[in-house]
Structure formats: structure tokens, C-alpha cells
Design a protein around this motif. Structure first.
Motif, PDB file in Angstrom:
ATOM      1  N   ASN A   1      49.355  85.897  20.463  1.00 16.23           N
ATOM      2  CA  ASN A   1      49.374  86.651  19.387  1.00 16.23           C
ATOM      3  C   ASN A   1      49.769  86.447  18.181  1.00 16.23           C
ATOM      4  OD1 ASN A   1      47.843  88.983  21.056  1.00 16.23           O
ATOM      5  ND2 ASN A   1      49.694  89.295  22.158  1.00 16.23           N
TER       6      ASN A   1
ATOM      7  N   LYS B   1      47.171  85.853  26.121  1.00 18.19           N
ATOM      8  CA  LYS B   1      46.795  85.645  24.785  1.00 18.19           C
ATOM      9  C   LYS B   1      47.911  85.514  24.041  1.00 18.19           C
ATOM     10  CE  LYS B   1      44.095  86.380  21.469  1.00 18.19           C
ATOM     11  NZ  LYS B   1      44.331  85.265  20.336  1.00 18.19           N
TER      12      LYS B   1
ATOM     13  N   LYS C   1      44.749  85.517  15.529  1.00 18.49           N
ATOM     14  CA  LYS C   1      43.598  86.306  16.339  1.00 18.49           C
ATOM     15  C   LYS C   1      42.795  85.054  17.013  1.00 18.49           C
ATOM     16  CE  LYS C   1      44.538  90.366  15.084  1.00 18.49           C
ATOM     17  NZ  LYS C   1      45.474  91.093  15.984  1.00 18.49           N
TER      18      LYS C   1
ATOM     19  N   GLN D   1      45.966  90.894  25.017  1.00 17.19           N
ATOM     20  CA  GLN D   1      45.693  90.651  23.575  1.00 17.19           C
ATOM     21  C   GLN D   1      46.155  91.601  22.753  1.00 17.19           C
ATOM     22  OE1 GLN D   1      41.428  89.928  22.949  1.00 17.19           O
ATOM     23  NE2 GLN D   1      42.034  89.147  21.181  1.00 17.19           N
TER      24      GLN D   1
END
Length: 142
Positions: free
Chosen positions: A122, A120, A142, A38
Motif C-alpha cells: 500500500n 497488498k 496503487k 488492499q
């Protein structure tokens, strides 16, 4: 590629190490070095340890591509902090599971547990990249 971008929110942070401009920066304030990690945002300039560094955390940013990217692709970080196409989520059905068919269900029922993807997402690509090293505009998520 494009040089225009709209940072909605840029924060100044103290660099935790060497950071290359236009790469993902982690919440630890160092350049992302683990694929799928992340990101906090995108570095707006180069930095070394303890430099004050502007990081775009919301809005659009220019980032270095780590490979071929199409407009609209979901992007993750590679091990160099560049943007790469995120892998598709893969689900498997355990051996011995009975397929279910009815008027409401077609195929096997798959249960996914948890709420965090293995990598993640991004950003979303706003421009295409033809190769690693291209600079493209992305929308940070996010």
C-alpha cells in the motif's frame, strides 16, 4: 517523526465504522482489520459510523507504524490498519524438480502463476520508524 506530507488527492468518504486517524482505510470505507488487505487510502482524522472523513488516496501521508520500519521498505497493513513491513514473496520448488544448468540458466526454473501478491503493498516508507506507534511519512502506491 515527521508531520509534513503532501496529499496529491484526498477524497471525502462516509465512514462505514470506527476509524482511527492515520491508519489505512479499505475500499469498504472501514479501517483495515485484515493483515495484508488492499487499502483505499489513509484516514486524516478519527471517525465513527456515517461521519464524513477525508482520506488521502494519492501522494504522501502520515501513518502510524505497526513496528520497526526502514526508509524504502514496502509497506502493507496489519490487522489494526497500521503500516508494517511487507513480507518477502516466497517461492518454492516442488520436490523432484530437476535443477537446470546451462550457459543461460543457473539453477532451477521456477514458474509463478497469477499476478496478485498474497498481501497488498500500500505504501513505501519515506521515513524510518523505531517502534510501533511512531508516525511516519509514506508514499501511497496503487
Amino acid at each position: 517523526m515527521g508531520e509534513q506530507y503532501t496529499p496529491t488527492l484526498a477524497l471525502t468518504v462516509k465512514s462505514g465504522g470506527v476509524i482511527t486517524r492515520r491508519r489505512f482505510v479499505g475500499f469498504d470505507k472501514i479501517q483495515v482489520a485484515v493483515a495484508g488487505k488492499q487499502a483505499f487510502g489513509v484516514a486524516q482524522q478519527d471517525a465513527v459510523l456515517d461521519d464524513l472523513l477525508p482520506v488521502t488516496v494519492l501522494g504522501s501521508a502520515i501513518i502510524e507504524a505497526g513496528g520497526v520500519i526502514a526508509v524504502g521498505d514496502s509497506l502493507a497493513a496489519d490487522a489494526q490498519g497500521r503500516a508494517v513491513v511487507a513480507a518477502n514473496l516466497v517461492a518454492t520448488v516442488d520436490a523432484g524438480v530437476t535443477a537446470v544448468t546451462s550457459s543461460a540458466v543457473n539453477g532451477a526454473i521456477i514458474t509463478l502463476a497469477g499476478s496478485v501478491r498474497p498481501e497488498k503493498i500500500n505504501a513505501i516508507a519515506m521515513e524510518a520508524a523505531g517502534a510501533a506507534g511512531d508516525m511516519i511519512e509514506v508514499l501511497l502506491v496503487k
